[in-house]
Design an enzyme around this catalytic site. Structure first.
Site, PDB file in Angstrom:
ATOM      1  N   GLU A 110      -3.266   7.374  -4.565  1.00 32.18           N
ATOM      2  CA  GLU A 110      -3.237   6.140  -3.781  1.00 32.18           C
ATOM      3  C   GLU A 110      -3.028   4.951  -4.709  1.00 32.18           C
ATOM      4  OE1 GLU A 110      -5.861   4.928  -0.016  1.00 32.18           O
ATOM      5  OE2 GLU A 110      -6.935   4.600  -1.886  1.00 32.18           O
ATOM      6  N   TYR A 132       0.848  -1.199   0.000  1.00 31.29           N
ATOM      7  CA  TYR A 132       0.000   0.000   0.000  1.00 31.29           C
ATOM      8  C   TYR A 132       0.882   1.247   0.000  1.00 31.29           C
ATOM      9  CZ  TYR A 132      -3.114   3.708   1.449  1.00 31.29           C
ATOM     10  OH  TYR A 132      -3.819   4.881   1.492  1.00 31.29           O
TER      11      TYR A 132
END
Lengths: 294, 377, 377, 294
Positions: C189, C104
């Site tokens: 993201e 992530y």
């Protein structure tokens, strides 16, 4: 602390595992410097000259209480390494690295200044206070503890002159090699007030060069707010007019920046200006004798 | 220091959206004539030698043409000629524009402020050194956030610009500042910057890229510069080597010591002219290479002045002795050494074994070199 | 807030040198089949609905195919379907890659530090909200000088990357930070960021561009977003208008007052669902436009709650009265007004003349609106 | 000076010749503010509401001694205008302008902070100290001199509450509308210490909103180092969970940022939290009575 370094100075060497880093870590320790840590990313856990190596300056600071750093990081990586030191809370960073682009130094200088970290250098031999501490690469052998302060834009020429002071039976309080790059972290005018306040310094040696106006600026400061005797030398008196920076450079300095203008400014400010490097220790010795008599 | 020719500089200007006259760089008279005949360069046009020295206008290196034939003739006259020691390899052909006013503008470094500086003057087209201080507006620029609106407006005011020219200057300054920053320039100078109708055109372009930033700009590696052939070789070997007038060679370590050596030699009547700075090198191979480069410059005498701090005297001595062995007897020259500092004794012993004497005193050794260069003992 | 679809986000990623799987966006099943048949998308591949909502995997909006026919069928099944209220207009076809690990990574704004923040976690591929704080590395980034080496190294360590993957991450972070900065992003993201052999691939892309920076990014003006048709009209007219569940319309000025009005209405059992913030507007035309927009949303009742500070109450009242005249009798709705502050008396008089009563007390007026929406008096 | 502005505050209005600039110049003067200069490039020599207009802030400062600025400059030009004010030595800059990109605000905030200039806003109504000075656009009519300090992220809601305080027979020491943008120059935690030190303030009103964690941060500060009574209100208690910022936003705040977390944090810190805006003046009046009795 007298001028920037003393026995409390705890040095982390950034780029310790390289040849220069290793050699000078040894030399600094021999000088008496507390070299407490080294940083080379990926080499954490190893040791150089008995000094533990960390991946980051932050860890080095956390584990060893380092408060000064000495950079041997190659020029392309120097900017980021300096910022790492600043972010880790290092208060004094000596940039030995040469060939750092001045555009990078502009960033480094203002970043460090805003956060209270002093830079010495780049492309400089660093700082040494005989009997206390040394951060950088000035050869140990030239020093002897004493009361002469030295600031210089030059490298080997500084060694010559410092060595000459020793050979005349005198010694140094603190010696700073500021580096001769167009953008330096600490200039003459930044360094002089430190020596003015330093009770260990009786007399100042200033070694300048042609180019820029750092010596003229220093002369102005000496004239107005520096009380100790100053012996100066300007290298490059007979060098042909430089072509560097072309016209715009010429108008920035506007007739300043030449050896003649520097010598004149320093003499107006009351400094004794030597014509040749070997004259500097002679004049220093003479002034020291006069001071001793008083 | 990588100085770009006007033509290369204007290429960069275009890349950053800075308006320049329509133009073409040509390497031959034929190409020059073709550029004009094809309409790539409108007539009448100006033909300028692409050399780095200034004063081209007075020196005959700038000519004008109204026909393709005249353009060819002008290019032919300039190409291959020598201008202040530089051979003209290229000319820039450009449309001639109707200049209403000539201005001055540059970005450089302010060493004291440690900031870029923008200088502007309404008195362009002349040497900026001849312009009075009061007629030059100086503004330091903070790289963060960069050039801002009020600074651009102040520049516009100093140049006496109004109306649409203010917007023109805004774009031009924004582009040139980005160039200065992104391309690691030491200097970006436009003189003259011309008012042509309601446009601003950069009639000249002086761009110097910082050597130390070369690792970020491989595209400038091949740029022709005003180095001598030996300087070019030195540059490739990363040896600091400068040739000037004079017959004494100086090998020293550190810029300050090199300059001090020069001062002392001059004091005793010498003419030092070949400078080789070993810097902080510790490598005997490098010393050998440097010494052989010095030999190629054919000095009358050489002064080796080393203060061994980081550098070890014995290492330098060893490299020197190796080099001495490879210089042909016919090309040998008197050598005076002064090596001090780190491992001084070993260094002196190595030199002595090779027949070179090291004199510890700077004054005495300098006098010896000057005498040797005069053919003395 | 301009949310980009995964496909648009990945276009931006490519522009900034961030590696993504080979893929093509298709608007029809035929295009999807062609993209696979031509080899532009290697098989096996994944077909993903280009919608802005999350949870596509569980919601059937992500499918796999091993042949062009399967790709066509998967695209046909997804295109035109509805996913959390959004109609799927495009699919992204991408090569299926051999994922070794899922990580992530995001850049966002840290409001407290007033700095960009980089967040990294070795636990990617799951909702980051479900990851424990201790497994997320947070680093604020100073825009001057930007992301520096030690920060990138710290990120690499938090992701458990070694060897060539460290260099991969370096390039990726540098590119994504530049994207965040240059494109005025609120959020960049990547989840999951996949380790595929010795490469890092962004398998998903979530990019949100800040509305306020639209003047710098005209290229995003046409981006499809998750607004209702009325919200879209409001956006074009630059009226702050939000539709949610609920039947009471609220016209107020200022976000805080609008929210406070919502709080009070809910307290008294109302269901406010249509919000119109007049902001600081002083323009009766704007008020009329806003009110007509409100009418189109067919509220059961409308509460006008204005505190005239900069705004003048009489101007707002005048705009409102004009608008009331243009609403067809069949489309009228109960209106409760509360206007206070600047020129309050004149405003109330204007409203009263048009048959609208202004109740000064917030509590009482809120209760009146709630009753009216229930069909009460 | 009590809190940021007082009778010595000398305001330059940046963007004075626009509609907003002109209207609020008049309103500020009516409030008693010393509006000494306006700036609109190209309009030098003219006057607005009797206030001389200059081309640059530097000239305005040199000629009029301005030390605060109020910005009505359109968003695309706001960054440069703020930097101009900072470079000209302005100490307090109120950014009324809305829709300034937050990436610009990051630059503006850190630039101003490093040089000692305080920003209020952007997208804010500004600051007002009744009977002393106002910089910004808060309507004059809502004020009355008194001893209640007000800080708020909201605009009109602030006017409501400040007006309510007046209608309850009390008055304000200083009121600051901080603005509700993601990046603000002055946050609750920046403003609270100013009121803690302010001898004119007895009691604090804090008006917050959902989103961000400014209220939670304020609660922490109130708990540890704010001694005066605090009455708070959080708008948006019943607003549906926002989708703004998506997942990354959610993990930055990690369960904070909701009305519930803000209310809970403030109550834990000892603040009285009103459920509705009209309750705020009621609680303030109650506390003021209690204070008076002591």
């Amino acid at each position: 602390m007298t001028v920037l370094v003393d026995g409390e100075t705890r040095v982390v060497v950034q780029g310790i595992t390289g040849h220069q880093g290793t050699v000078h870590t040894r030399a600094m320790r021999e000088f008496g410097t507390q070299v407490v840590a080294g940083v080379t990313p990926g080499k954490a856990g190893s040791a150089v000259e008995g000094v533990p190596v960390f991946d980051t300056v932050r860890e080095a600071v956390a584990k060893t209480g380092a408060n000064a750093s000495c950079l041997f990081v190659p020029a392309p990586f120097a900017k980021d390494a300096l910022i790492e030191a600043v972010d880790a809370g290092i208060r004094l960073s000596v940039l030995v690295t040469e060939h750092i682009p001045f555009h990078d130094m502009l960033v480094m200088y203002h970043y460090a200044r805003a956060r209270g970290t002093r830079i010495i250098g780049p492309n400089c031999p660093g700082i040494a206070a005989p009997g206390r501490s040394k951060v950088g690469i000035i050869p140990n052998v030239v020093f002897r503890p004493g009361r002469v302060g030295v600031i210089s834009r030059s490298g080997t020429l500084t060694y010559e002159i410092v060595n000459g002071i020793k050979e005349h039976g005198l010694g140094q309080s603190t010696c700073i090699g500021l580096g001769g790059d167009p953008v330096v972290g600490t200039s003459f005018v930044d360094a002089l007030p430190l020596f003015e306040r330093d009770p260990e310094t009786d007399l100042m040696v200033l070694v300048g060069e042609i180019g820029g106006t750092a010596e003229e600026d220093a002369a102005e400061l000496i004239r107005t707010s520096f009380s100790k005797p100053v012996v100066a030398y300007i290298a490059g008196r007979s060098a042909p007019p430089g072509k560097r920076m072309g016209h715009a450079g010429a108008i920035i300095s506007r007739g300043r920046g030449t050896a003649a203008s520097k010598v004149a400014a320093l003499e107006r400010a009351g400094a004794r200006v030597a014509r040749f490097p070997y004259e500097v220790p002679e004049i220093v010795a003479e002034l020291a004798r006069t001071q001793a008599r008083r | 220091m990588v100085k770009l020719t006007e033509g290369r500089g204007k290429e960069l200007f275009r890349k950053y959206g800075v308006a320049v006259p329509k133009g073409v760089v040509a390497g031959s008279a034929d190409d020059a004539a073709r550029a004009v005949a094809s309409g790539a360069v409108p007539l009448p046009c100006v033909i300028k030698a692409q050399v780095l020295a200034g004063g081209r206008g007075k020196g005959g290196a700038v000519r004008f043409a109204s026909t393709p034939e005249e353009a060819r003739a002008a290019a032919a006259a300039i190409l291959g000629s020598s201008f202040q020691g530089e051979t003209v390899r290229e000319v820039l052909l450009e449309e001639k524009v109707a200049i209403a006013r000539e201005l001055y503008l540059s970005f450089a470094l302010d060493r004291t402020a440690r900031l870029p500086i923008l200088m502007t003057s309404a008195r362009g087209g002349v040497e900026i050194e001849s312009v009075d201080d009061s007629e030059i507006e100086r503004q330091t620029i903070d790289p963060f956030p960069g050039l801002v609106a009020y600074e651009r407006r102040r520049a516009a005011r100093s140049l006496g610009l109004t109306g649409p020219l203010v917007g023109e200057l805004d774009r031009l300054l924004t582009g040139l500042y980005r160039l200065f920053d992104d391309e690691d320039a030491e200097l970006v100078e436009v003189n003259p910057l011309a008012v042509v109708g309601d446009r601003l055109l950069a009639l000249d372009a002086k761009v110097i890229i910082e050597d130390d930033a070369a690792f970020r700009h491989p595209e400038f590696a091949a740029v022709h510069d005003d180095r001598t052939p030996l300087e070019e070789i030195a540059r490739e070997k990363e040896i600091a080597f400068v040739q000037l007038e004079g017959n004494i060679g100086v090998i020293a370590n550190g810029a300050g010591l090199t300059m001090a050596t020069l001062d002392v030699l001059k004091e005793f009547g010498g003419a030092p002219g070949i400078f080789l700075d070993l810097g902080g090198t510790d490598d005997p191979k490098k010393v050998t290479e440097a010494f052989l480069l010095m030999a190629q410059a054919k000095p009358k005498a050489v002064f080796l002045n080393i203060f061994g701090g980081v550098t070890r005297c014995d290492t330098v001595a060893r490299g020197l002795v190796t080099a001495l062995g490879s210089v042909a007897p016919s090309e040998r020259f008197p050598l005076v050494a002064r090596i001090r500092g780190n491992n001084e004794a070993e260094g002196i012993a190595i030199l002595r074994a090779a027949g070179v004497t090291s004199v510890p005193d700077l004054k005495a050794s300098a006098q010896a070199v000057v005498a040797a260069a005069r053919g003395g003992p």
